[in-house]
Design a protein around this motif. Structure first.
Motif, PDB file in Angstrom:
ATOM      1  N   GLU A   1       0.815  -1.136  -0.047  1.00 49.69           N
ATOM      2  CA  GLU A   1      -0.075  -0.074   0.181  1.00 49.69           C
ATOM      3  C   GLU A   1       0.935   1.241   0.021  1.00 49.69           C
ATOM      4  O   GLU A   1       0.470   2.219  -1.107  1.00 49.69           O
ATOM      5  CB  GLU A   1      -0.961   0.032   1.354  1.00 49.69           C
ATOM      6  CG  GLU A   1      -2.123  -0.990   1.191  1.00 49.69           C
ATOM      7  CD  GLU A   1      -1.741  -2.255   1.565  1.00 49.69           C
ATOM      8  OE1 GLU A   1      -0.456  -2.556   1.893  1.00 49.69           O
ATOM      9  OE2 GLU A   1      -2.387  -3.508   1.568  1.00 49.69           O
ATOM     10  N   GLU A   2       1.943   1.145   0.713  1.00 46.70           N
ATOM     11  CA  GLU A   2       2.935   2.369   0.886  1.00 46.70           C
ATOM     12  C   GLU A   2       3.506   2.773  -0.351  1.00 46.70           C
ATOM     13  O   GLU A   2       3.557   3.726  -0.992  1.00 46.70           O
ATOM     14  CB  GLU A   2       3.774   2.043   2.030  1.00 46.70           C
ATOM     15  CG  GLU A   2       4.541   3.407   2.498  1.00 46.70           C
ATOM     16  CD  GLU A   2       5.709   3.136   3.490  1.00 46.70           C
ATOM     17  OE1 GLU A   2       6.549   3.785   3.837  1.00 46.70           O
ATOM     18  OE2 GLU A   2       5.248   2.116   4.234  1.00 46.70           O
ATOM     19  N   ARG A   3       4.068   1.423  -0.859  1.00 45.64           N
ATOM     20  CA  ARG A   3       4.758   1.794  -2.317  1.00 45.64           C
ATOM     21  C   ARG A   3       3.626   2.270  -3.324  1.00 45.64           C
ATOM     22  O   ARG A   3       4.011   2.788  -4.035  1.00 45.64           O
ATOM     23  CB  ARG A   3       5.273   0.445  -2.740  1.00 45.64           C
ATOM     24  CG  ARG A   3       6.479  -0.088  -1.680  1.00 45.64           C
ATOM     25  CD  ARG A   3       6.809  -1.541  -1.774  1.00 45.64           C
ATOM     26  NE  ARG A   3       7.582  -1.661  -3.002  1.00 45.64           N
ATOM     27  CZ  ARG A   3       7.614  -3.084  -3.838  1.00 45.64           C
ATOM     28  NH1 ARG A   3       6.992  -3.882  -3.177  1.00 45.64           N
ATOM     29  NH2 ARG A   3       8.301  -2.912  -5.125  1.00 45.64           N
ATOM     30  N   TYR A   4       2.413   1.472  -3.453  1.00 45.40           N
ATOM     31  CA  TYR A   4       1.383   1.935  -4.453  1.00 45.40           C
ATOM     32  C   TYR A   4       1.401   3.523  -4.360  1.00 45.40           C
ATOM     33  O   TYR A   4       1.011   4.236  -5.184  1.00 45.40           O
ATOM     34  CB  TYR A   4       0.245   1.158  -4.020  1.00 45.40           C
ATOM     35  CG  TYR A   4      -0.824   1.321  -5.200  1.00 45.40           C
ATOM     36  CD1 TYR A   4      -0.747   1.173  -6.525  1.00 45.40           C
ATOM     37  CD2 TYR A   4      -1.960   1.920  -4.789  1.00 45.40           C
ATOM     38  CE1 TYR A   4      -1.756   1.307  -7.396  1.00 45.40           C
ATOM     39  CE2 TYR A   4      -3.126   2.549  -5.695  1.00 45.40           C
ATOM     40  CZ  TYR A   4      -2.794   2.046  -6.939  1.00 45.40           C
ATOM     41  OH  TYR A   4      -3.891   2.323  -8.014  1.00 45.40           O
TER      42      TYR A   4
ATOM     43  N   GLY B   1       3.881   9.775  -7.663  1.00 44.40           N
ATOM     44  CA  GLY B   1       4.998  10.209  -8.176  1.00 44.40           C
ATOM     45  C   GLY B   1       6.322  10.408  -7.384  1.00 44.40           C
ATOM     46  O   GLY B   1       7.305  11.018  -7.793  1.00 44.40           O
ATOM     47  N   LEU B   2       6.244   9.969  -6.227  1.00 48.35           N
ATOM     48  CA  LEU B   2       7.199  10.024  -5.093  1.00 48.35           C
ATOM     49  C   LEU B   2       8.105   8.839  -5.273  1.00 48.35           C
ATOM     50  O   LEU B   2       9.221   8.761  -4.661  1.00 48.35           O
ATOM     51  CB  LEU B   2       6.405   9.993  -3.850  1.00 48.35           C
ATOM     52  CG  LEU B   2       5.698  11.416  -3.445  1.00 48.35           C
ATOM     53  CD1 LEU B   2       5.201  11.267  -2.269  1.00 48.35           C
ATOM     54  CD2 LEU B   2       6.613  12.610  -3.795  1.00 48.35           C
ATOM     55  N   LEU B   3       7.607   7.753  -5.695  1.00 47.49           N
ATOM     56  CA  LEU B   3       8.629   6.492  -5.927  1.00 47.49           C
ATOM     57  C   LEU B   3       9.473   6.905  -7.375  1.00 47.49           C
ATOM     58  O   LEU B   3       9.008   6.778  -8.232  1.00 47.49           O
ATOM     59  CB  LEU B   3       7.601   5.273  -6.360  1.00 47.49           C
ATOM     60  CG  LEU B   3       8.309   3.863  -5.790  1.00 47.49           C
ATOM     61  CD1 LEU B   3       8.537   3.806  -4.297  1.00 47.49           C
ATOM     62  CD2 LEU B   3       7.304   2.791  -6.124  1.00 47.49           C
ATOM     63  N   VAL B   4      10.778   6.814  -6.940  1.00 50.16           N
ATOM     64  CA  VAL B   4      11.700   7.153  -8.199  1.00 50.16           C
ATOM     65  C   VAL B   4      12.883   6.271  -8.124  1.00 50.16           C
ATOM     66  O   VAL B   4      13.111   5.437  -7.131  1.00 50.16           O
ATOM     67  CB  VAL B   4      12.308   8.797  -7.916  1.00 50.16           C
ATOM     68  CG1 VAL B   4      11.268   9.737  -8.066  1.00 50.16           C
ATOM     69  CG2 VAL B   4      12.808   8.815  -6.762  1.00 50.16           C
ATOM     70  N   GLY B   5      13.335   6.055  -9.188  1.00 52.65           N
ATOM     71  CA  GLY B   5      14.884   5.408  -9.257  1.00 52.65           C
ATOM     72  C   GLY B   5      14.466   3.889  -9.404  1.00 52.65           C
ATOM     73  O   GLY B   5      13.633   3.644 -10.294  1.00 52.65           O
ATOM     74  N   GLU B   6      15.333   3.263  -8.434  1.00 52.60           N
ATOM     75  CA  GLU B   6      15.365   1.811  -8.775  1.00 52.60           C
ATOM     76  C   GLU B   6      14.020   1.289  -8.018  1.00 52.60           C
ATOM     77  O   GLU B   6      13.411   0.327  -8.590  1.00 52.60           O
ATOM     78  CB  GLU B   6      16.510   1.187  -8.087  1.00 52.60           C
ATOM     79  CG  GLU B   6      16.787  -0.133  -8.323  1.00 52.60           C
ATOM     80  CD  GLU B   6      17.794  -0.730  -7.416  1.00 52.60           C
ATOM     81  OE1 GLU B   6      18.247  -2.018  -7.447  1.00 52.60           O
ATOM     82  OE2 GLU B   6      18.824   0.086  -6.974  1.00 52.60           O
ATOM     83  N   ASP B   7      13.685   1.900  -7.002  1.00 56.57           N
ATOM     84  CA  ASP B   7      12.212   1.215  -6.657  1.00 56.57           C
ATOM     85  C   ASP B   7      11.122   1.513  -7.439  1.00 56.57           C
ATOM     86  O   ASP B   7      10.175   0.671  -7.557  1.00 56.57           O
ATOM     87  CB  ASP B   7      12.049   2.542  -5.320  1.00 56.57           C
ATOM     88  CG  ASP B   7      12.995   2.152  -4.354  1.00 56.57           C
ATOM     89  OD1 ASP B   7      13.537   1.128  -4.190  1.00 56.57           O
ATOM     90  OD2 ASP B   7      13.186   3.010  -3.214  1.00 56.57           O
ATOM     91  N   ARG B   8      11.232   2.487  -8.126  1.00 52.67           N
ATOM     92  CA  ARG B   8      10.243   2.663  -9.365  1.00 52.67           C
ATOM     93  C   ARG B   8      10.165   1.524 -10.217  1.00 52.67           C
ATOM     94  O   ARG B   8       8.985   0.887 -10.760  1.00 52.67           O
ATOM     95  CB  ARG B   8       9.916   4.080  -9.895  1.00 52.67           C
ATOM     96  CG  ARG B   8       9.013   4.241 -10.825  1.00 52.67           C
ATOM     97  CD  ARG B   8       9.017   5.721 -11.680  1.00 52.67           C
ATOM     98  NE  ARG B   8       8.207   5.817 -12.743  1.00 52.67           N
ATOM     99  CZ  ARG B   8       7.998   6.853 -13.432  1.00 52.67           C
ATOM    100  NH1 ARG B   8       8.709   7.901 -12.971  1.00 52.67           N
ATOM    101  NH2 ARG B   8       7.205   7.100 -14.437  1.00 52.67           N
ATOM    102  N   GLU B   9      11.113   1.393 -10.785  1.00 53.79           N
ATOM    103  CA  GLU B   9      11.362   0.486 -11.621  1.00 53.79           C
ATOM    104  C   GLU B   9      11.215  -0.847 -11.470  1.00 53.79           C
ATOM    105  O   GLU B   9      10.468  -1.677 -11.715  1.00 53.79           O
ATOM    106  CB  GLU B   9      12.929   0.290 -12.019  1.00 53.79           C
ATOM    107  CG  GLU B   9      13.277   1.671 -13.209  1.00 53.79           C
ATOM    108  CD  GLU B   9      14.963   1.584 -13.414  1.00 53.79           C
ATOM    109  OE1 GLU B   9      15.536   0.768 -13.123  1.00 53.79           O
ATOM    110  OE2 GLU B   9      15.201   2.663 -13.984  1.00 53.79           O
TER     111      GLU B   9
END
Lengths: 163, 164
Positions: A5-8, A14-22
């Protein structure tokens, strides 16, 4: 590892960036199209439902503040009233009433009972009648006794032993 | 703090609330005390032979406080107990006191009034013949005398007293 839920939520915002987003998009590829659809929806909402521009924003803010203050004041009054009927006060009220009740009960027991007054109270005859022929009923309550006298009754034979 | 002005004394609202709650409990307590069910009444009666015979008095103790007045009223100086009886009144049922000489008293419609007196109906019979029908308000311990038929040198008197 953060929960889904937190990651979603971070990914949608748009706060999830970089490697986490990928990594997230690799794990949930079906959500990519969903985010695009949601972005379009948000754009439409912002476009259609714009906040009206106020001509006198200071007056509006002042009225709003007054309303909030009134609401807060009424809440304080209600909580104050609740304190009056709080448990300690009810306990004191119950204790004081119990003491008063005991006092009255003792007084009623000690006080002379009206039914046990001196024998000066006469019996009151409301009705005295006889259907026996030749018999007359009269009431005499001159002194501290009440007597109903039946005149004209047949004598009980003297030889009768009344036992 | 807001309050109530009473005789130049300013009472706080909490005190007023406390007082009102206490007063309610007090009134309920008084009501319960006053509303207690009366005890089941016992009705006692005795048959007296009133005469001027020089025999020792044998009147029951509960009649003693009244025997002088009874003497003055009837003119007889001696009271002898011929018989006595008592009945416990049960709600909805009549009570009967039976005495020698086929005399009996039926007690009907007993009810208690607010001042503690008892409203009662009394019927006096000799055999199957009704001699008297009366309704009276009686106090506990206060007798009602009914002067009955003559017998020998005196007369028979029925005394009815509420209370055992």
């Amino acid at each position: 590892m953060k929960p889904f839920e937190e990651r979603y939520t971070a990914w949608v915002d748009g706060l999830l960036v970089g490697e986490d987003r990928e990594v997230f998009e690799r794990e949930y590829p079906m959500l990519v199209g969903e985010r695009e659809a949601m972005g379009k929806l948000q754009g439409l909402i912002r476009q259609q439902f714009r906040a009206p521009s106020l001509t006198h924003p200071d007056f509006f803010n002042a009225e709003l503040r007054k309303q909030i203050e009134r609401d807060q004041a009424s809440q304080v009054r209600v909580s104050g009233q609740r304190r009056w009927f709080g448990l300690p006060r009810l306990a004191w009220a119950g204790l004081s009433s119990a003491v008063a009740f005991l006092a009255v009960a003792v007084l009623m027991m000690v006080a002379p009972h009206p039914q046990k007054e001196a024998h000066d109270a006469l019996a009151e005859i409301l009705k005295a009648q006889t259907n026996a022929p030749g018999v007359k009923a009269t009431v005499d309550s001159n002194k501290n006794v009440t007597i109903i006298k039946l005149d004209g009754l047949e004598k009980v034979p003297a030889e009768n032993e009344l036992k | 703090m807001p309050g109530v002005e009473l005789c130049a004394v300013r009472l706080s609202k909490p005190f007023c609330c406390q007082f009102i709650v206490g007063a309610w409990f007090f009134l309920i307590g008084v009501g319960v005390s006053l509303g207690q069910a009366p005890p089941v009444p016992v009705i006692w009666g005795c048959l007296l032979y009133a005469s001027n015979n020089p025999s020792p008095a044998q009147a029951p103790d509960r009649i003693n406080p009244f025997d002088k007045t009874l003497e003055e009223e009837t003119g007889f100086k001696s009271l002898q107990r011929v018989g006595q009886n008592q009945t416990v009144m049960v709600a909805g049922r009549d009570g009967i006191l039976t005495f020698p000489g086929e005399l009996r008293v039926m007690i009907t419609n007993l009810s208690q009034e607010r001042d503690g007196r008892l409203l009662v109906g009394l019927q006096v019979y000799r055999g199957n013949k009704e001699l008297l029908l009366t309704q009276a308000r009686l106090r506990e311990g206060v007798p009602l005398f009914i002067r009955g038929p003559a017998w020998r040198q005196g007369e028979l008197i029925i005394a009815v007293v509420i209370g055992s």
